[in-house]
Design a protein around this motif. Sequence first.
Motif, short mmCIF file in Angstrom:
data_model
loop_
_atom_site.label_atom_id
_atom_site.label_comp_id
_atom_site.label_asym_id
_atom_site.label_seq_id
_atom_site.Cartn_x
_atom_site.Cartn_y
_atom_site.Cartn_z
N ILE A 1 -15.75 -5.18 -9.04
CA ILE A 1 -16.86 -4.59 -9.88
C ILE A 1 -18.20 -4.46 -8.85
O ILE A 1 -18.73 -5.69 -8.82
CB ILE A 1 -17.26 -5.48 -11.17
CG1 ILE A 1 -15.98 -5.35 -11.89
CG2 ILE A 1 -18.17 -4.52 -11.99
CD1 ILE A 1 -16.05 -6.33 -13.30
N ILE B 1 -21.96 -3.22 -7.95
CA ILE B 1 -23.31 -2.64 -8.34
C ILE B 1 -23.91 -1.66 -7.41
O ILE B 1 -24.07 -1.99 -6.05
CB ILE B 1 -24.24 -3.83 -8.69
CG1 ILE B 1 -23.87 -4.82 -9.45
CG2 ILE B 1 -25.54 -3.20 -9.06
CD1 ILE B 1 -24.48 -5.99 -10.04
N LYS C 1 -22.39 -5.41 -15.09
CA LYS C 1 -21.16 -6.10 -14.46
C LYS C 1 -20.85 -7.14 -15.43
O LYS C 1 -19.54 -7.34 -15.43
CB LYS C 1 -21.72 -6.72 -12.81
CG LYS C 1 -20.85 -7.21 -12.28
CD LYS C 1 -21.22 -7.62 -11.08
CE LYS C 1 -20.12 -8.20 -10.18
NZ LYS C 1 -20.22 -8.67 -8.72
N CYS D 1 -20.64 0.25 -11.20
CA CYS D 1 -21.66 0.13 -12.22
C CYS D 1 -23.39 -0.10 -11.64
O CYS D 1 -23.34 0.00 -10.60
CB CYS D 1 -21.42 -1.18 -13.15
SG CYS D 1 -21.47 -2.92 -12.30
N THR E 1 -17.02 -7.20 -16.84
CA THR E 1 -16.28 -8.18 -16.64
C THR E 1 -15.20 -8.78 -17.66
O THR E 1 -14.02 -8.91 -17.92
CB THR E 1 -17.15 -9.55 -16.22
OG1 THR E 1 -17.62 -9.12 -14.90
CG2 THR E 1 -16.25 -10.76 -15.94
#
Length: 275
Positions: A138, A140, A115, A109, A119
């Motif tokens: 996840i 970044i 994020k 992402c 989530t």
Amino acid sequence: VVVGINQSFPQEIQEHEGIRLVNWQLDDQFTALINSYDAVIISYCMGAESVFVAEHINSEVQLILDAYVPIYIEVSARESEDMDVEFSSYMADIGRFNKVLKRGDYFLCANDAQKTFYTGVLASLGIINPRSYRQERILIVPFGIHNVPATPSKNPYQELGIKKSDFVVLWFGGLYPWFHVDELLGALKELSKNRSIKFVFVGGKNPFNPNPDFYKQYDQAVSFAEKNKLTNNSVYFVDWVDFDKRIDWYAHANLVISLNQPGEENMYSWRTRVM
């Protein structure tokens, strides 16, 4: 690393700077291709293509999902004229999005807000659970830039008849449903009385996306300019430019604007980072 491009965009070369290029379509050959690598990266919200990969990729192949588009929120914010069709399509698409996400191993992402968003999405799908809670899945990954900085060259506005002394206001990109074109058009009418201000729309009409909802605001802007006799006077439309030339339009403008529709979509989108 191999980059696969849909067969609708045939490649004239097979390699670029050490990266191999291949075309694909949804067939057995594509299945064999994706299962010949250690990892596959694909967007989770491409529809049938994403579902095909999720259904045909072997369990030992890592699936990394591009999640830069918060599609759940983006589609909801479009405000389509035919809401019944939009809603029905969305409810059908949710099943596809969820199915692909459940097969993902890692999720890429754009920023902290995304994020947090994912989530919630992944937790609701059971992907974040007591067993996986300590796993960093996840990630970044900010928007990439070229190794060599883009260098502006000629002033493209002069080819439109715009003088160096004019004040240029640039809108770069589409006029899509999540933008706020009404307020912009009102400003055009007022500010165009000062003939030294020039409004230029570059790339307002995306030839690669035929969605009529995506053209609606663009058509509205063109009609407004023509009706008020502003076209090629105070308002200019340049439908599409080569990606490598974008820096010329940015560098020689005095002001760049982007007016988004109010709403939560602005919080989770990634588009304005690019500008």
